[in-house]
Design an enzyme around this catalytic site. Structure first.
Site, PDB file in Angstrom:
ATOM      1  N   GLY A 274       0.801  -1.120   0.068  1.00 14.06           N
ATOM      2  CA  GLY A 274      -0.063   0.080  -0.044  1.00 14.06           C
ATOM      3  C   GLY A 274       0.781   1.325   0.051  1.00 14.06           C
ATOM      4  O   GLY A 274       1.818   1.118  -0.590  1.00 14.06           O
ATOM      5  N   SER A 275       0.638   2.321   0.515  1.00 13.98           N
ATOM      6  CA  SER A 275       0.985   3.592   0.523  1.00 13.98           C
ATOM      7  C   SER A 275       2.153   3.825   1.767  1.00 13.98           C
ATOM      8  O   SER A 275       1.761   3.087   2.843  1.00 13.98           O
ATOM      9  CB  SER A 275      -0.145   4.491   0.663  1.00 13.98           C
ATOM     10  OG  SER A 275      -0.706   4.694   1.785  1.00 13.98           O
ATOM     11  N   VAL A 278       0.178   4.727   5.253  1.00 11.91           N
ATOM     12  CA  VAL A 278      -0.325   3.574   6.078  1.00 11.91           C
ATOM     13  C   VAL A 278       0.752   2.702   6.503  1.00 11.91           C
ATOM     14  O   VAL A 278       0.548   2.101   7.674  1.00 11.91           O
ATOM     15  CB  VAL A 278      -1.393   2.970   5.182  1.00 11.91           C
ATOM     16  CG1 VAL A 278      -1.931   1.804   5.739  1.00 11.91           C
ATOM     17  CG2 VAL A 278      -2.346   3.761   4.622  1.00 11.91           C
ATOM     18  N   GLY A 279       1.914   2.435   5.584  1.00 10.77           N
ATOM     19  CA  GLY A 279       2.735   1.506   6.145  1.00 10.77           C
ATOM     20  C   GLY A 279       3.463   2.167   7.434  1.00 10.77           C
ATOM     21  O   GLY A 279       4.006   1.238   8.126  1.00 10.77           O
ATOM     22  N   GLU A 296       5.683  -3.195   1.290  1.00  9.02           N
ATOM     23  CA  GLU A 296       5.871  -2.842  -0.091  1.00  9.02           C
ATOM     24  C   GLU A 296       5.075  -1.567  -0.305  1.00  9.02           C
ATOM     25  O   GLU A 296       3.718  -1.552  -0.512  1.00  9.02           O
ATOM     26  CB  GLU A 296       5.531  -3.981  -1.144  1.00  9.02           C
ATOM     27  CG  GLU A 296       6.118  -3.838  -2.564  1.00  9.02           C
ATOM     28  CD  GLU A 296       5.347  -3.072  -3.359  1.00  9.02           C
ATOM     29  OE1 GLU A 296       5.521  -1.686  -3.497  1.00  9.02           O
ATOM     30  OE2 GLU A 296       4.306  -3.430  -3.993  1.00  9.02           O
TER      31      GLU A 296
END
Length: 638
Positions: A274-275, A278-279, A296
């Protein structure tokens, strides 16, 4: 010769038998998966209406609403699971995993074969489901969903067991009497939070690695691809049931942020796609339980075209694209007449086709799945000597692209999946144009339908771009090709590294060594030489990036073993004949010459000079013998 002849005959016989066995098809049972919920018969029983998604926090309810991005037609809704419900799913998976951890690799391989058989026989259904849920074309779905997943399955079938078996390592000088190995045990329950851009592959990618390594798995699918995700989960569950796997080993859950947070707090490892924003949140949550995390987080991949991909005396690429095969031969003949050598003909032919292919690869790199690729080509750097011809060629391709609902006709590119993202893409283009960029080519729209106009964005080429523009810094995740000139290898390396992201790169050059040199100096995790994103089709390779693209790897040996508890084991090599015994000088209470003994022992084991090591060894033996004689005298005296 009399001795070797029977061995040669036996060897040939063995090879022939092996080839004959390969001709016998394996016994792989078929599975039935209910597909009534995803088959589009034009008569959806529940409100066949146009869905208008709400934006912001107010849009999140206790249900996940699903719709087709290309038409905005309603697909269905799914529960947004609460924290307690997620923990129940994880607990069920953990119970099932304890039994699955004891399964054999033979059983796991049979599961993969059954799954592979279903995928091959139901490619159209899988691709249509992905197309309806994400807006991509059938060809894009086949490339990104089917081929990648089949490649992963075949790699696991061929090599998975090999890389999960104990791996023996050297024991070093001090422990030469020991046997050292690394064992790979299941972690427990792998939690995966995956993105929407490839719903089939993004679910199966972590799921296959987790299952094959003996884990249970809970996958939280994106709220933008829940409809397809729940159907795909049924395929995996049916294949597992066919091999007698315990129920509840695999779970697919739906929901929003709360659902994902609960999974992070209860799983034994998290894989997130994801982004970066959010990571970072996931990392903070995972720090509470100190579980391993693989992130990733997308990329801003550089696509570099050196001047030597073109060949001197070859006409402009825009002209070459329009030529027929006969006209190309006539063109080459002119080159031959000019130089009067066979070598010129060879070079010309290679230059013509290689240059056209670079432009086609560039177009695929930016248009695949409407540009919604984590490893999509987002920054194009072209050497000034071939800049004009490259731009002319890609402009011709982009202008030929027709965009529309992928299942409603023959369209080259489909829709943008997320609501509001097309508007963001236009804002990036506007920012670049305001700062001096120029739009030199755009694709065209087909019959979009008035309800889904906002879900489409035309493929766009911009020139005169630079790194002050948001388009060259932020991940676009769309079909935009910004092209920038460079003059030297040093300059393009500096430009390519001027990014917060570091996932992948593609370098094109007629000199493969030069391309490798450039790629080796780029700060990214994936590099393709004279190709784009081919790494991902080599499933033995790890996939992942650096910087804001995340860390850790999935796919390949590293990704498979990342689903394991990696345990180092040391045991006696010649048990029970040689066992560990602490030398007398360092037994408690330690002797007066204990440090002298240690000094000599270290030099005997690690000294750089063989004579120094021998001298130290003699001293070690001398200390041991003195200690032994002293002990014997004390024993006699007592």
């Amino acid at each position: 010769m009399a001795f070797w002849w029977p061995l040669i005959v036996l060897g040939f016989a063995f090879l022939i038998c092996k080839l004959l066995l390969m001709l016998i098809p394996p016994n792989v049972p078929s599975i039935d998966v209910y597909a009534g919920d995803v088959l589009d018969d034009g008569n959806q029983t529940k409100e066949n209406y146009i869905y208008i998604p709400r934006r912001g926090r107010a849009a999140q309810t206790d249900r996940v609403r699903c719709y087709e991005p290309a038409t905005m037609k309603y697909l269905g809704d799914f529960p947004a699971l609460t924290s307690d419900q997620v923990k129940e799913h994880v607990a069920d998976a953990r119970k099932a995993q304890k039994a699955w951890a004891k399964s054999t690799f033979k059983q796991r391989r049979q599961f993969l074969r059954i799954l592979l058989k279903y995928i091959i026989e139901h490619q159209e259904l899988i691709c249509q489901t992905s197309s309806r849920d994400t807006g991509k074309t059938m060809v894009d779905a086949s490339l990104g969903e089917i081929m990648t997943t089949c490649e992963k399955i075949t790699w696991l079938l061929a090599e998975g067991e090999k890389w999960l078996k104990p791996e023996y390592r050297s024991s070093g000088r001090a422990m030469m009497h020991k046997r050292s190995k690394v064992e790979f045990h299941p972690l427990g329950v792998i939690g995966a939070i995956v993105s929407w851009n490839y719903p089939f592959h993004n679910i199966l990618n972590p799921m296959l690695a987790a299952i094959f390594s003996g884990n249970g798995v809970v996958v939280k699918v994106s709220e933008h691809a829940s409809w397809s995700g729940c159907f795909y989960a049924g395929i995996v569950q049916a294949a597992l049931a066919a091999v007698g796997a315990p129920e509840n080993l695999v779970h697919v859950i739906t929901g929003f942020a709360e659902t994902g947070e609960a999974l992070v707090s209860s799983a034994d490892k998290i894989i997130f796609v994801g982004s970066p924003g959010v990571g970072k949140m996931i990392m903070r949550s995972a720090s509470e339980t100190l579980i391993p995390v693989t992130l990733e987080l997308g990329g801003k991949d550089a696509f570099i075209v050196c001047e030597d991909v073109d060949v001197p005396h070859v006409r402009s690429l825009s002209l070459l694209k329009t030529l027929s095969g006969l006209e190309i031969v006539e063109l080459v003949s002119e080159v031959i007449d000019l130089h009067n050598t066979k070598i010129s003909m060879y070079v010309a032919v290679i230059g013509v086709f290689f240059s056209i292919q670079v432009a086609q690869i560039a177009a695929r790199g930016v248009l695949q799945s409407s540009g919604q690729n984590c490893a999509g080509a987002e920054r194009f750097y072209v050497h000034r000597d071939v800049y004009s011809s490259f731009v002319a060629q890609v402009v011709k391709i982009i202008k030929s692209i027709c965009v529309g609902p992928p299942l409603a006709g023959k369209y080259d590119m489909g829709a943008i999946c997320m609501p509001g993202h097309a508007e963001r893409l236009q804002n990036l283009v506007n920012d670049a144009v305001d700062k001096g960029a120029e739009i030199v080519g755009r694709g065209s729209f087909g019959n979009l339908g008035e309800d889904a106009v906002d879900q489409f964005f035309p493929p766009t080429i911009l020139v005169n771009v630079d790194h002050t523009m948001k388009l060259m810094q932020e991940e676009a995740f769309g079909p935009i090709m910004p092209i920038m000139k460079f003059s030297s290898d040093e300059e393009v390396i500096k430009l390519a590294n001027d990014s917060n992201y570091g996932l992948g790169c593609a370098v094109f050059s007629g000199n493969q060594r030069r391309a490798r040199e450039i790629a080796s100096q780029l700060n990214c995790g994936v590099a393709a030489i004279n190709d784009f994103a081919s790494n991902y089709m080599c499933q033995s390779l790890p996939f992942g990036g650096v910087k804001h693209s995340g860390f850790g790897r999935f796919a390949g040996i590293e990704g498979l073993r990342a689903c394991c508890l990696v345990k180092s084991v040391v045991e006696d090599r010649w048990w029970p004949y040689i066992k560990t015994k602490i030398p007398k000088p360092i037994q408690y209470p330690v002797a007066e010459n204990s440090f002298e003994f240690q000094e000599s022992l270290v030099e005997a084991l690690y000294g750089l000079n063989i004579w120094d090591r021998l001298r130290a060894l003699v001293n070690v033996l001398k200390i041991l013998s003195e200690k032994k004689s002293t002990t014997a005298k004390n024993a006699r005296r007592n």
